[in-house]
Design an enzyme around this catalytic site. Structure first.
Site, short mmCIF file in Angstrom:
data_model
loop_
_atom_site.label_atom_id
_atom_site.label_comp_id
_atom_site.label_asym_id
_atom_site.label_seq_id
_atom_site.Cartn_x
_atom_site.Cartn_y
_atom_site.Cartn_z
N SER A 1 -13.49 -15.92 -6.23
CA SER A 1 -14.43 -16.03 -5.10
C SER A 1 -15.44 -14.88 -5.12
CB SER A 1 -13.67 -16.02 -3.77
OG SER A 1 -12.95 -14.81 -3.64
N HIS A 2 -15.11 -13.78 -5.77
CA HIS A 2 -16.02 -12.64 -5.87
C HIS A 2 -16.51 -12.46 -7.30
CE1 HIS A 2 -14.50 -12.04 -1.93
NE2 HIS A 2 -15.03 -10.86 -1.76
N HIS B 1 -24.16 -7.93 -0.87
CA HIS B 1 -22.70 -8.05 -0.97
C HIS B 1 -22.14 -7.09 -2.01
CE1 HIS B 1 -18.92 -10.47 -1.89
NE2 HIS B 1 -18.88 -10.30 -0.58
N LEU C 1 -13.73 -5.07 -3.01
CA LEU C 1 -13.65 -3.65 -2.66
C LEU C 1 -12.68 -2.89 -3.56
CD1 LEU C 1 -13.66 -3.66 1.24
CD2 LEU C 1 -15.58 -3.68 -0.35
N ASP D 1 -6.06 -4.17 -1.69
CA ASP D 1 -7.35 -4.73 -1.28
C ASP D 1 -7.03 -6.02 -0.54
OD1 ASP D 1 -9.86 -5.88 -1.09
OD2 ASP D 1 -10.26 -5.90 -3.24
N ALA E 1 -8.42 -8.78 2.79
CA ALA E 1 -9.27 -9.11 3.93
C ALA E 1 -8.38 -9.24 5.16
CB ALA E 1 -10.02 -10.41 3.68
N GLY F 1 -13.16 -19.07 0.83
CA GLY F 1 -13.19 -19.64 -0.52
C GLY F 1 -11.98 -20.53 -0.78
N GLU F 2 -10.81 -20.07 -0.36
CA GLU F 2 -9.59 -20.84 -0.56
C GLU F 2 -9.64 -22.14 0.25
OE1 GLU F 2 -7.04 -20.42 -2.58
OE2 GLU F 2 -5.78 -22.04 -1.78
#
Lengths: 336, 336
Positions: free
Chosen positions: B42-43, B115, B119, B173, B175, B182-183
């Site tokens: 997703s990133h 963006h 992280l 890391d 959220a 995204g999932e």
């Protein structure tokens, strides 16, 4: 029994004043009463008998304020010298407050200090003084790793406070276990079960038996995510503070061992941004089914505080008798 | 299709090099590939077409590095000047790294940057260089408050990294939503349901329909506790960075609006404490029923990285064709 808040405060102060310098007694008593007022009784006067026994046993030194060494301009290393938690923490925060005028951000890493209690106390105080604070503390290992069976990680609370405009502040304070061990003990005392997912028994199996959970381990909150956070806090605090880690931590739940957990306090100057409209929008959100309202963290505690200041604090009869009996004689002639 | 990691990297770099200075193209491409390697697709390069469109639409400036103002000795205010997220973040971190030698701790508060991606990339990098890092970022409102119905809070990730002895590091890391949007999109694309508790639909009612959840809101992880943390991060980051808050945040999920979220990076010099034995003890813990092992956060990502470096990266066919087609012409002749 329901005791007027002022009477609880005076009684705690009297007991502590018999063994500690006046200012230190007041710092410790204030902290315990603030926890009571906010309904965090696990960090309230329940802790007073233990604090007094720890002083009597010489694993807490009521006269110590902590030895401060600025390792660099913004990093304060504090040897707590076995001082009372709030006394050492408040002196460290005073030093940070002076320093952030120049550095904008500063951190205190504290070891060898006693239980600093409800972290939100410090975070809210900082916010009211115009600062942001992130404060972390470790504890005895009471939480199991995600996918594990045994307590290996502290309950490792975090509190964050910041000013949000005019006189208003935001403060949140949460441990990284799904529930406190105090709540599990309460359930056990009342003979009530606990929900599955709160804890495992001493063999590491999920249990609904609160008594079995007492000798087991609490689950991390939020599964793998809360585990990752709690572990990160454990590593960050213990390594920066030079404190004990994991199952080696003692001294916040016993009467006779030198407390070796760590505390980490990050103070940031400001901000002065006004975020009240955003919090007001949150408060005004339509609640989900089963909820009466959307709550802002910290606000229920402030409401509870106002109510208890007005109506009094509920103190278990036996605890109240014990606390009223404390004086220099009852605690072993510790009066200095 | 399975593409060798090096080919993915070269293709992303070529596309970015057509529109950005070489060093900036490399910073952005490296970051996307690292996310792919760790399985955080997703990133990953999924983001590349959007980044190129944002450059084309002039809401991202690939030449910008951010304007740095030291508000005090340890507080760096960064105007990202619409720069690419990793470019601006890495320049800010470089400045913090220089400063922490003197101050022990320093913080960068960034606004007006794109963006910054995964992280953990920054936290792990800092740890490998001997520093502790706490890094926070806000996002579009995608998470509902605990007890609420609408998205009001960003997914507000946190990553923490620190050295734990010798060459080893710890990095986590996560959220603060229970799952990523995204999932949820992935589930919707596959026509699969989502578990109850992940999200609400656009009326704010709990749903198992992934498509309905796309226009609804993600639940905070860990209930009230995760909500409190995510909200604290929202307030702390936006107020210190002077960024937009709540539903006003745009620019990480669209092609044409200037990105107005905030990033906050706290860097601490050290520690040098050796905590490897503690992590090894955690790894050796007997796993709970249903678990193969106790996992240390970040380690699966590093294993995935080694595996993908060896075996290649799975890229959706259509995305791969799109990325291979990028050059100065396809993206509107932006070559500088």
């Amino acid at each position: 029994m329901l005791v007027p808040a002022d009477e609880v405060a005076q009684t705690a102060l009297r007991a502590l004043s018999a063994v500690a310098p006046p200012e230190h007694a007041r710092d410790q008593a204030d902290h315990l009463i603030e926890a009571e007022l906010r309904g965090i009784s696990s960090h309230g006067i329940l802790r007073l008998p233990r604090i007094l026994r720890r002083i009597s046993n010489k694993v807490a030194d009521p006269g110590a304020t902590g030895d401060h060494v600025w390792r660099s301009e913004g990093f304060l290393a504090v040897d707590g010298q076995k001082g009372l938690g709030p006394v050492v923490a408040l002196r460290a925060i005073d030093a940070l407050e002076q320093r952030v005028k120049q550095t904008g951000i500063a951190v205190a890493a504290i070891n060898n200090s006693n239980h600093i209690g409800m972290l939100g106390y410090y975070a809210e105080r900082a916010a009211r003084r115009g600062h942001s604070m992130i404060i972390l503390s470790t504890s005895e290992a009471l939480v199991h790793p995600w996918g594990g069976r045994r307590a290996m990680i502290g309950t490792n609370p975090i509190a964050i406070g910041l000013p949000i405009g005019r006189e208003e502040i935001f403060m949140m304070d949460t441990a990284t276990g799904v529930v406190s061990m105090g709540e599990i003990h309460d359930r056990a005392n009342r003979g009530e079960p606990i929900p599955i997912g709160w804890a495992v028994d001493k063999e590491g199996n999920p249990t609904t038996d609160a008594s079995a959970a007492k000798s087991g381990a609490i689950a991390p909150f939020g599964g793998a995510k809360g585990y990752a956070l709690g572990l990160a806090f454990e590593l960050l605090v213990t390594s920066l503070a030079g404190a004990a880690v994991g199952r080696r931590v003692v001294g916040t739940l016993d009467d006779d061992r030198i407390c070796n957990k760590g505390d980490l306090i990050i103070l940031i100057d400001g901000p002065s941004t006004d975020l009240r409209a955003y919090l007001e929008a949150l408060r005004s959100e339509e609640p989900a089914d089963g909820f009466a309202e959307v709550i802002i963290p910290g606000e229920r505690g402030r409401e509870a505080r106002a109510q208890r200041l007005r109506d009094g604090i509920e103190v278990p009869d036996q605890l109240w008798r014990e606390i009223c009996g404390f004086d220099g004689v009852a605690t072993g002639g510790l009066k200095k």
